[in-house]
Design an enzyme around this catalytic site. Structure first.
Site, short mmCIF file in Angstrom:
data_model
loop_
_atom_site.label_atom_id
_atom_site.label_comp_id
_atom_site.label_asym_id
_atom_site.label_seq_id
_atom_site.Cartn_x
_atom_site.Cartn_y
_atom_site.Cartn_z
N ASP A 3 0.86 -1.18 0.00
CA ASP A 3 0.00 0.00 0.00
C ASP A 3 0.90 1.23 0.00
O ASP A 3 2.05 1.17 0.43
CB ASP A 3 -0.90 -0.01 1.24
CG ASP A 3 -2.02 1.01 1.21
OD1 ASP A 3 -2.21 1.67 0.16
OD2 ASP A 3 -2.71 1.17 2.23
N HIS A 4 0.37 2.33 -0.49
CA HIS A 4 1.10 3.60 -0.45
C HIS A 4 0.87 4.25 0.91
O HIS A 4 -0.25 4.63 1.25
CB HIS A 4 0.60 4.53 -1.55
CG HIS A 4 0.98 4.09 -2.93
ND1 HIS A 4 0.14 4.25 -4.02
CD2 HIS A 4 2.11 3.52 -3.40
CE1 HIS A 4 0.74 3.78 -5.10
NE2 HIS A 4 1.93 3.34 -4.76
N HIS B 124 -5.04 3.95 0.66
CA HIS B 124 -6.10 3.00 0.25
C HIS B 124 -5.82 2.45 -1.14
O HIS B 124 -6.73 2.33 -1.96
CB HIS B 124 -7.48 3.66 0.34
CG HIS B 124 -7.72 4.39 1.62
ND1 HIS B 124 -7.45 3.83 2.84
CD2 HIS B 124 -8.20 5.63 1.87
CE1 HIS B 124 -7.74 4.71 3.80
NE2 HIS B 124 -8.19 5.80 3.24
N HIS B 125 -4.57 2.12 -1.39
CA HIS B 125 -4.14 1.56 -2.67
C HIS B 125 -3.60 0.14 -2.45
O HIS B 125 -2.51 -0.21 -2.89
CB HIS B 125 -3.06 2.44 -3.30
CG HIS B 125 -3.51 3.82 -3.62
ND1 HIS B 125 -2.62 4.86 -3.84
CD2 HIS B 125 -4.74 4.35 -3.75
CE1 HIS B 125 -3.31 5.97 -4.09
NE2 HIS B 125 -4.60 5.68 -4.04
N GLN B 126 -4.34 -0.69 -1.77
CA GLN B 126 -3.86 -2.03 -1.43
C GLN B 126 -3.79 -2.92 -2.67
O GLN B 126 -4.74 -2.97 -3.46
CB GLN B 126 -4.78 -2.67 -0.39
CG GLN B 126 -4.84 -1.92 0.93
CD GLN B 126 -5.94 -0.89 1.00
OE1 GLN B 126 -6.65 -0.66 0.02
NE2 GLN B 126 -6.11 -0.27 2.15
#
Length: 540
Positions: A292-293, A469-471
Site C-alpha cells: 500500500d502507499h 487506500h491503494h492495497q
C-alpha cells in the site's frame, strides 16, 4: 439450477470491464455478482460526495487494520467500496496509469504480456479522454477521463513553484512523460462520477446474456477435486449454489479475494488448518505481499482567494449545491486533488518514488478516520511513498465469511521507507516556500514549523501517517513459489479459477491504483477468451 459460463465475483474496477468484455459475445452467459447494493445515489454520483460515504455501512466495507506497533498501536481505517462499481464508486476519481517502468518490471519478473508496450493498448482502449486520441491516449472507450472543471489559480502557482525547485512540467502524466508536475485527470463525466460500473456495465444492462445480482455475499468457491465448479452465496438469508460452466473469476479486490480463496481451501495449509478449513491446494502466497502507499498529510493556512474551503461550508455550500445541480460546474464536481508531482526522494532513484498531491482546500483528519473541511482558508499537500520495501499480510480472522480478515500492513518497519517519506515532507516545504505559491501561504499548520529534525518528522509520521487506500499484491502474479496466479491470471494448482483485480499486481504502480486496476480487467477479457475452455457438463 443457476448455471452461467462465467461467474465474476465483484462488480468493481476490474470486474465491471471484464463483465462488459465477456458479454460482448452473445454466446457467453455472464453473471456479475456484488456483495453491496446499487450505486445509483446522489452522493455516489457527486464527486465531492465521497466524504459522505466514508463511513456508510451499506456501501462501504469499513475495514480496519490490526494494531500497528510502529504507529503507536493504532488501527488504521481502510474504507473499501461495497456496491456496484466497488471502490471506483467511493474513491477520489484520480486517474493515473503509473510509470512505464512499473509495468516493464512486472514483465521482467517473468510475467509475459504485462510490459508497458503490452498494456498500453488496453489503457487506450478503455478510456474516452477529452484531450483526444494519440499514440498514448484513447478517446473512443467507455470510461470518460477529464481535466478539473475548475482550475484554481493557486494550483497553477503550485505548479510554477514546483518547477522552480527543479521538477519538470508534464502536460499529460498519462502520456509520454509521467514524472514531473501537472494537473491530474479524473474519471468524471459532465460533473458526475464515472465509475467502472457506470462506464462499462450500465450501458449494456439490456443484454440477455448478462446478469447482475446485488446483495449477494460469497461464502466460498466450490471445487470438484481441484476444478472450480461454482460459488456458494448467501442472499436474503438463504444459502444458494451457482454453477460455472467455464470459469469462476474473483474480482473482489486485494482484501476480499485472498480471503475468499482461503475460505475455499486455497492458501497456506497452516493458516487453513488453524481455522478448520479443508485444504484444496497449498498456495503459501495467498494473502502475502500486501502493499500500500503510505500517506502523510501536510496543511497550510492561506490567503482567502487561494482556497475554496469557504465554498464548502456555511451558506455558500448551498449555493454550490444549487450551481452543481443546475450546471454540473461547481466545486462539488471536483475530484480529491488537482495537481500531482512525481519526484525522486534521492538522485540515485531510477524514477520518481514519491507522489506529491496538491489540493486548493484543507481538512482535518481525525484519529477515528473522519475528515472535516477547515473553516479557515487552507491548502492541502499529501505525500505518498510509491515503492515501499515493506509488505504486509491478509489472514483469516475466522472461518466465517462475514468476519473481515486480519490486515497487517507493517508500515514504517523499513528504515528506507521512513527516509523516503521524510524526504517528501522536506520537498513539500521547499515547494510551498517558493514563489509564487509562497505568497499565498500564511502559515504551516501541519506538521508545523517546530518539527524540523528527522526524528521529529518520524514521530509525526507515527502519530498521523495513514493509508492511501491503494492495497495490492495479495494474490500476486508470477512464477516463483509465492505467486498465486500465472501471467494469464489463472490460479496456480487448480483449474477454471482466475483472479482479476489489483491483488495480482506483483508490486505497486506509481500513482493511484484505480486506472491500472481497470486496465487489468480490460486486458483479462482477451486472456479469458483466448483460453476459452469448453463448457463443463453439469448434472441437474
Amino acid at each position: 439450477m443457476a448455471v452461467y459460463d462465467y461467474i465474476i465475483v465483484g462488480a468493481g474496477s476490474a470486474g465491471s470491464p471484464l463483465a462488459r468484455g465477456l458479454s460482448d459475445d452473445p454466446q457467453n452467459r455472464v453473471l456479475l455478482i456484488e456483495a453491496g447494493p446499487s450505486s445509483d445515489r446522489f452522493w455516489v454520483n457527486t464527486p465531492a460526495g465521497m466524504a459522505m460515504l466514508y463511513f456508510d455501512r451499506e456501501v462501504n466495507w469499513n475495514f480496519y487494520t490490526e494494531p500497528m506497533a510502529k504507529l503507536h498501536d493504532r488501527r488504521m481505517y481502510w474504507p473499501r467500496g461495497k456496491m456496484l462499481g466497488g471502490s471506483s464508486s467511493l474513491n477520489g476519481m484520480i486517474f493515473i496509469r503509473g510509470h512505464r517502468n512499473d509495468f516493464d518490471s512486472w514483465a521482467r519478473l517473468g510475467n509475459s504480456g504485462w510490459g508497458y508496450d503490452d498494456v498500453l493498448p488496453y489503457f487506450r482502449k478503455m478510456e474516452r479522454y477529452e484531450g483526444g486520441d494519440d499514440q498514448y491516449r484513447g478517446s473512443y472507450g467507455p470510461l470518460h477521463i477529464t481535466d478539473p472543471v475548475i482550475k484554481q489559480n493557486s494550483s497553477f502557482d503550485f505548479i510554477s513553484a514546483a518547477t522552480k525547485t527543479g521538477i519538470p512540467f508534464t502536460e499529460d502524466m498519462n502520456g509520454a512523460v509521467h514524472d514531473g508536475v501537472g494537473f491530474i485527470q479524473h474519471n468524471i463525466d459532465k460533473g458526475r462520477r464515472h465509475s467502472a460500473y457506470k462506464a462499462f456495465v450500465e450501458p449494456v444492462l439490456n443484454r440477455p446474456n448478462l446478469t447482475v445480482q446485488t446483495k449477494c455475499e460469497v461464502q466460498r468457491v466450490l471445487f470438484n477435486g481441484r476444478v472450480a465448479t461454482g460459488i456458494e452465496i448467501v442472499r436474503d438469508g438463504r444459502r444458494e449454489t451457482i454453477h460455472a460452466a467455464r470459469e469462476v473469476i474473483l474480482s473482489a479486490g486485494s482484501l476480499k479475494s485472498p480471503q475468499i480463496l482461503m475460505l475455499s481451501g486455497v492458501g497456506s495449509a497452516a493458516e487453513l488448518k488453524q481455522h478448520g478449513i479443508d485444504l484444496v491446494h497449498e498456495s503459501p502466497g495467498v494473502g502475502q505481499n500486501l502493499q500500500d502507499h503510505f500517506y502523510i498529510h501536510t496543511g497550510y493556512r492561506s490567503t482567502p482567494d487561494s482556497s475554496y474551503n469557504a465554498n464548502l461550508s456555511g451558506l455558500r455550500k448551498y449555493w454550490e449545491g444549487f450551481r452543481y445541480l443546475l450546471t454540473g460546474h461547481s466545486y462539488l464536481a471536483l475530484g480529491s486533488s488537482q495537481v500531482a508531482a512525481f519526484v525522486k526522494s534521492r538522485p540515485e532513484e531510477e524514477y520518481a518514488d514519491l507522489q506529491i498531491s496538491f489540493r486548493p482546500m484543507s481538512f482535518k483528519y481525525f484519529p477515528d478516520g473522519t475528515v472535516a473541511v477547515d473553516r479557515h482558508p487552507g491548502l492541502g499537500v499529501s505525500i505518498y511513498q510509491l515503492r515501499p520495501r515493506t509488505t504486509g499480510t491478509v489472514t483469516l480472522r475466522s472461518a466465517n465469511p462475514s468476519d473481515p480478515g486480519r490486515y497487517t500492513p507493517n508500515f514504517l518497519t523499513d528504515a528506507d521507507d521512513v527516509r523516503a517519506v521524510i524526504a517528501g515532507i522536506r520537498k513539500v516545504r521547499e515547494i510551498m516556500s517558493s514563489e509564487p505559491i509562497a505568497s499565498r501561504v500564511t502559515a504551516e499548520e501541519v506538521p508545523g514549523p517546530s518539527l524540523r529534525t528527522d526524528e521529529q518528522l518520524y514521530q509525526y509520521m507515527q502519530a498521523t501517517g495513514n493509508s492511501a487506500h491503494h492495497q495490492v499484491g495479495t494474490c500476486k502474479m508470477g512464477s516463483d513459489p509465492m505467486a498465486v496466479v500465472d501471467d494469464r491470471l489463472r490460479v496456480r494448482g487448480v483449474e477454471r479459477l482466475r483472479i482479476v483485480d489489483a491483488s495480482i499486481m506483483p508490486h505497486l504502480t506509481s500513482g493511484n491504483t484505480n486506472a491500472p486496476t481497470i486496465m487489468i480487467g480490460t486486458k483479462a477479457v482477451d486472456l479469458v477468451l483466448e483460453d476459452r475452455l469448453p463448457r463443463r457438463s453439469i448434472a441437474s
